[in-house]
Design a protein around this motif. Structure first.
Motif, mmCIF file in Angstrom:
data_model
loop_
_atom_site.group_PDB
_atom_site.id
_atom_site.type_symbol
_atom_site.label_atom_id
_atom_site.label_comp_id
_atom_site.label_asym_id
_atom_site.label_seq_id
_atom_site.Cartn_x
_atom_site.Cartn_y
_atom_site.Cartn_z
ATOM 1 N N UNK A 1 0.779 -1.246 0.164
ATOM 2 C CA UNK A 1 -0.029 -0.063 -0.034
ATOM 3 C C UNK A 1 0.799 1.271 0.022
ATOM 4 N N UNK A 2 0.738 2.080 -0.850
ATOM 5 C CA UNK A 2 1.368 3.447 -0.871
ATOM 6 C C UNK A 2 0.563 4.626 -0.182
ATOM 7 N N UNK A 3 -0.592 4.383 -0.496
ATOM 8 C CA UNK A 3 -1.467 5.643 0.416
ATOM 9 C C UNK A 3 -3.025 5.403 0.296
ATOM 10 N N UNK A 4 -3.744 6.243 0.926
ATOM 11 C CA UNK A 4 -5.045 6.289 0.890
ATOM 12 C C UNK A 4 -5.540 7.670 0.838
ATOM 13 N N UNK A 5 -6.444 7.808 -0.122
ATOM 14 C CA UNK A 5 -7.018 9.176 -0.081
ATOM 15 C C UNK A 5 -8.506 9.141 -0.196
ATOM 16 N N UNK A 6 -9.311 10.191 0.030
ATOM 17 C CA UNK A 6 -10.928 10.313 0.053
ATOM 18 C C UNK A 6 -11.036 11.382 -0.943
ATOM 19 N N UNK A 7 -12.022 10.888 -1.750
ATOM 20 C CA UNK A 7 -12.627 12.053 -2.736
ATOM 21 C C UNK A 7 -14.339 11.940 -2.748
ATOM 22 N N UNK A 8 -14.869 13.231 -2.584
ATOM 23 C CA UNK A 8 -16.151 13.216 -2.621
ATOM 24 C C UNK A 8 -16.821 12.783 -3.960
ATOM 25 N N UNK A 9 -17.837 12.262 -4.064
ATOM 26 C CA UNK A 9 -18.499 11.826 -5.203
ATOM 27 C C UNK A 9 -20.042 12.303 -5.585
ATOM 28 N N UNK A 10 -20.550 12.041 -6.740
ATOM 29 C CA UNK A 10 -21.955 12.472 -6.736
ATOM 30 C C UNK A 10 -22.846 11.514 -6.019
ATOM 31 N N UNK A 11 -24.005 11.844 -5.867
ATOM 32 C CA UNK A 11 -25.074 11.340 -5.142
ATOM 33 C C UNK A 11 -24.606 10.855 -3.543
ATOM 34 N N UNK A 12 -24.084 11.914 -2.798
ATOM 35 C CA UNK A 12 -23.717 11.535 -1.668
ATOM 36 C C UNK A 12 -22.813 10.400 -1.230
ATOM 37 N N UNK A 13 -21.937 10.243 -2.245
ATOM 38 C CA UNK A 13 -20.913 9.124 -1.957
ATOM 39 C C UNK A 13 -19.467 9.705 -1.465
ATOM 40 N N UNK B 1 -15.682 8.318 -2.053
ATOM 41 C CA UNK B 1 -14.774 7.252 -2.589
ATOM 42 C C UNK B 1 -13.479 7.077 -1.794
ATOM 43 N N UNK B 2 -13.122 6.017 -1.134
ATOM 44 C CA UNK B 2 -12.165 5.835 -0.175
ATOM 45 C C UNK B 2 -11.275 5.003 -1.281
ATOM 46 N N UNK B 3 -10.016 5.560 -1.773
ATOM 47 C CA UNK B 3 -9.081 5.141 -2.615
ATOM 48 C C UNK B 3 -7.808 4.661 -1.965
ATOM 49 N N UNK B 4 -7.714 3.402 -2.310
ATOM 50 C CA UNK B 4 -6.006 2.927 -1.643
ATOM 51 C C UNK B 4 -5.431 2.659 -2.795
ATOM 52 N N UNK B 5 -4.133 3.052 -2.871
ATOM 53 C CA UNK B 5 -3.189 2.929 -3.901
ATOM 54 C C UNK B 5 -2.234 2.099 -3.637
#
Length: 134
Positions: A68-80, A82-86
Motif C-alpha cells: 500500500x502506498x497511500x489512501x485518499x478520500x474523494x467526494x463523489x456524486x449522490x452523497x458518495x 470514494x475511499x481510494x487505496x493505491x
C-alpha cells in the motif's frame, strides 16, 4: 446524512525507465482526464485482487500487487465518498491496450505527466507520496 463509503483501489505501475502507467478515463467521474488505473472493490474481493482485475481490465497488463502506498478520500456524486487505496504493482505479462472504462493507456515520463490533464489532486498526492514518474 453520512455519505455512502465506496471502497476503491488504484495501481502505481512503473516501467524500467520509471515511467508511470496512466489511463484516460472514458466515463464519469473525470471523463477525459488521466488517472491511475483502478476502480471499485467488488463484493468478496480483497484489495490485491481488485487491483489486479482493474489493471487488467483497463490496460491489458497482468500485475503482481505490492505494498500500500497511500489512501485518499474523494467526494463523489449522490452523497458518495470514494475511499481510494493505491498500491504498488509490477507488470509481469499481458500487452498494453486500453479497455473497459479507459479510452487510452500509456506509460509517461515526468514531463509527459506534468502536461496531461489529470484528475483532481492526483499530481499533488503523488508528489506527497514521492511517487511521481522518474
Amino acid at each position: 446524512m453520512e455519505p455512502e463509503r465506496v471502497d476503491c483501489v488504484g495501481a502505481l505501475v512503473y516501467d524500467e525507465q520509471r515511467r508511470l502507467l496512466v489511463v484516460r478515463r472514458a466515463n464519469e467521474p473525470g471523463r477525459g482526464l488521466w488517472s491511475l488505473p483502478g476502480g471499485r472493490v467488488e463484493p468478496g474481493e480483497d484489495d490485491p485482487a481488485a487491483v489486479a482485475r482493474e489493471v487488467a481490465e483497463e490496460t491489458g497488463l497482468e500485475v503482481v500487487v505490492g505494498d500500500l502506498v497511500g489512501e485518499v478520500e474523494r467526494e463523489g456524486p449522490r452523497n458518495r465518498l470514494y475511499v481510494i487505496r493505491d498500491y504498488q504493482a509490477q507488470a509481469v505479462g499481458g500487452s498494453l491496450t486500453a479497455g473497459d472504462d479507459a479510452s487510452d493507456a500509456r506509460f509517461v515520463s515526468r514531463e509527459e505527466f506534468e502536461n496531461l490533464p489529470t484528475t483532481t489532486l492526483l499530481a499533488s498526492t503523488l508528489a506527497q507520496w514521492n511517487a511521481l514518474p522518474g
